[in-house]
Write a protein that holds these residues in place. Sequence first.
Motif, PDB file in Angstrom:
ATOM      1  N   GLY A  31       0.788  -1.221   0.000  1.00 60.66           N
ATOM      2  CA  GLY A  31       0.000   0.000   0.000  1.00 60.66           C
ATOM      3  C   GLY A  31       0.824   1.277   0.000  1.00 60.66           C
ATOM      4  O   GLY A  31       0.288   2.371  -0.098  1.00 60.66           O
ATOM      5  N   VAL A  32       2.147   1.137   0.129  1.00 60.33           N
ATOM      6  CA  VAL A  32       3.053   2.290   0.110  1.00 60.33           C
ATOM      7  C   VAL A  32       3.982   2.105  -1.088  1.00 60.33           C
ATOM      8  O   VAL A  32       4.433   0.996  -1.352  1.00 60.33           O
ATOM      9  N   ARG A  33       4.226   3.193  -1.819  1.00 57.11           N
ATOM     10  CA  ARG A  33       5.109   3.059  -2.987  1.00 57.11           C
ATOM     11  C   ARG A  33       5.807   4.369  -3.303  1.00 57.11           C
ATOM     12  O   ARG A  33       5.315   5.447  -2.980  1.00 57.11           O
ATOM     13  N   LEU A  34       6.954   4.219  -3.951  1.00 57.82           N
ATOM     14  CA  LEU A  34       7.674   5.372  -4.487  1.00 57.82           C
ATOM     15  C   LEU A  34       7.010   5.759  -5.803  1.00 57.82           C
ATOM     16  O   LEU A  34       6.658   4.891  -6.607  1.00 57.82           O
ATOM     17  N   HIS A  35       6.847   7.043  -6.011  1.00 57.48           N
ATOM     18  CA  HIS A  35       6.185   7.513  -7.229  1.00 57.48           C
ATOM     19  C   HIS A  35       6.833   8.811  -7.683  1.00 57.48           C
ATOM     20  O   HIS A  35       7.118   9.681  -6.856  1.00 57.48           O
TER      21      HIS A  35
END
Length: 93
Positions: free
Chosen positions: A15-19
């Motif tokens: 649910g957490v990501r680098l973007h």
Amino acid sequence: MSAVAPEEVPVIPRGVRLHHDRVRDQWVLLAPERAVALDPVGHAILAEIDGSRSFGAITESLAAKYDAPVDQIAADAGGFLRSLMDRRILEVA
């Protein structure tokens, strides 16, 4: 606990990501209902996290890549990662 131990394995949780925000031309860490703007140092640290390497291995890699002392990298990166853990945006395996 104030820092990350060398044997701990940092993990970007589900649910957490680098973007990369193309509009602002900036990297962000996206989490549910939150976004953390990253400076180049924060992005460099988080880009090294693969869920399998220990914090010690990550700091050694960063030290070699940026020709910096391992203890300084460990202190700076550990504080940054610990602040993300305190906000429940990063975990350790």
